[in-house]
Design an enzyme around this catalytic site. Structure first.
Site, PDB file in Angstrom:
ATOM      1  N   ASP A   1      -4.043  12.716  22.212  1.00 35.14           N
ATOM      2  CA  ASP A   1      -2.497  12.558  21.352  1.00 35.14           C
ATOM      3  C   ASP A   1      -2.734  13.233  20.289  1.00 35.14           C
ATOM      4  OD1 ASP A   1      -1.640  11.365  23.434  1.00 35.14           O
ATOM      5  OD2 ASP A   1      -1.663   9.299  22.625  1.00 35.14           O
TER       6      ASP A   1
ATOM      7  N   ASN B   1      -4.432   8.993   1.804  1.00 37.21           N
ATOM      8  CA  ASN B   1      -4.879   8.485   3.089  1.00 37.21           C
ATOM      9  C   ASN B   1      -5.339   9.390   4.279  1.00 37.21           C
ATOM     10  OD1 ASN B   1      -4.876   5.578   2.855  1.00 37.21           O
ATOM     11  ND2 ASN B   1      -3.265   5.212   3.826  1.00 37.21           N
TER      12      ASN B   1
ATOM     13  N   ASP C   1       0.800  -1.100  -0.129  1.00 40.48           N
ATOM     14  CA  ASP C   1       0.130   0.171   0.147  1.00 40.48           C
ATOM     15  C   ASP C   1       0.718   1.168   0.036  1.00 40.48           C
ATOM     16  OD1 ASP C   1      -2.365  -1.670   0.040  1.00 40.48           O
ATOM     17  OD2 ASP C   1      -2.503  -1.236   2.102  1.00 40.48           O
TER      18      ASP C   1
END
Length: 395
Positions: free
Chosen positions: A266, A236, A151
């Site tokens: 985070d 992505n 990917d």
């Protein structure tokens, strides 16, 4: 007999068939999606559907064919992977000698001693056209792309084209292979079919990201020039995180100019539907089919029990900035690359790009996606419940 609508744009076209008998495709109405005037490289674009309800045809009817035979191909190979040397050589020999294609290869691929030192492969290397990332523009030279790897190789190929992207054929030669539906065993027949045209494609939307950084303050107090602006195309996700700091990330999230929330945790992931099955799903988000026009916002370990991932319409403008009272800076990366620090006064603006990645399907957009869910992520895999006999039902 079904009617066939055709249009020619930059050498490539997408065919849509309409038939009451459903022998050609299942539906004849359009769904949401990218604009039909979007181009894919120098010879490719979408065919406008005259029966469109919106402005884009049904994804099930998206087919790829060529107005003019493709002459050039970019072969993207994972760097320094010994297992890909033989497939790479076989493919390049097939493309140059049997298909008479012009093959583009990145210069650093040929720097591998296993390729450069192969005397039997030297004649093929002489026919290559080479380029360098971020230095040479090949956007109007390549008719389609072949990826050899996982990917990450497809993500890298996407990053090479900051505007129109040629159709991409991805072979599964990496570790996961969620975005790479083709197997290399029968590459000759599969590549031949692509060159001849009439294959299914899926349009993977990208994010257009603009990072604006404030001017650098000089020792005398003056600012050096105006604000620095950088732009990226992301397939992505965009990840904003707290970096090496031990403090919580504290960033403000705006949607179309309105402050919608402050992310304390985070960090936050802004992903495409394609990216929903990557970092986002690992952080607790839902999985979205690539043909759904949307942007997903997923917090990373939020310091709130009620902060759930949300999906917003494609095309809205998101803006991320450090909160005024943030104790530390933040860091941002784009598809895992170009990582950089974000300070007070900097901003990240994100919206849907008008340059999607046309990914060639092995079968069709629906079957390929569910096959990836099953094979790569083992979606809904469990031991089946035992059959209940009629005797057991009495008790």
């Amino acid at each position: 007999m079904p009617r066939v609508c055709k249009a020619h744009f930059f050498g490539i076209k997408i065919i849509t068939c309409f038939s009451l008998s459903f022998k050609c495709f299942r539906r004849n109405q359009s769904l949401h999606g990218p604009s039909p005037v979007t181009t894919f490289g120098p010879k490719a674009c979408m065919l406008q559907n005259p029966h469109a309800v919106m402005h884009i045809q049904d994804p099930a009817s998206q087919r790829l064919t060529w107005n003019k035979p493709p002459k050039s191909v970019l072969v993207v190979k994972k760097i320094q992977d010994a297992s890909l040397l033989q497939p790479f050589k076989e493919l390049c020999v097939f493309l140059t000698e049997q298909k008479n294609m012009i093959v583009y290869v990145e210069s650093k691929v040929l720097a591998d001693t296993a390729i450069a030192g192969d005397e039997s492969f030297g004649a093929v290397i002489q026919k290559f056209c080479t380029f360098r990332e971020d230095l040479d523009d090949i956007s109007n030279r390549v008719d389609f792309i072949i990826c050899l790897g996982g990917d990450g190789t497809l993500l890298y190929a996407s990053s090479l084209f900051q505007e129109s992207v040629p159709p991409v054929m991805a072979f599964h030669l990496g570790s996961l292979g969620f975005l790479t539906p083709f197997k290399f065993d029968t590459y000759q027949s599969q590549v031949t079919q692509i060159i001849e045209g009439n294959t299914a494609i899926i349009l993977r939307s990208r994010l257009r990201v603009r990072v604006v950084k404030k001017g650098i303050i000089m020792t005398n107090g003056d600012s050096e020039g105006s604000r620095k602006s950088m732009q990226y195309q992301v397939l992505n996700e965009v990840v904003v995180d707290r970096g090496p700091s031990s403090y919580l990330s504290n960033v403000d999230l705006f949607l179309d100019g309105h402050l919608i929330t402050t992310v304390q945790g985070d960090g936050v992931i802004v992903s495409t539907p394609t990216g929903s099955t990557a970092y986002a799903v690992a952080a607790g988000a839902s999985m979205i089919h690539p043909n759904v026009p949307a942007i997903m916002i997923t917090p990373i370990c939020p310091h709130s029990l009620s902060f759930r991932p949300i999906v917003v319409p494609a095309g809205v403008e998101l803006k991320i900035m450090l909160s005024r009272d943030a104790r530390n800076t933040a860091w941002v990366s784009f598809d895992g690359r170009k990582r950089q620090e974000i300070c007070h006064g900097d901003s990240i603006t994100i919206t849907t790009s008008c340059f999607p990645v046309p990914s060639i399907c092995f079968r069709d957009p629906v079957n390929d996606w569910f096959e990836s869910l099953s094979q790569c992520l083992h979606w809904n895999v469990r031991k089946k419940q035992n059959y209940l006999s009629s005797e057991e039902e009495e008790f």
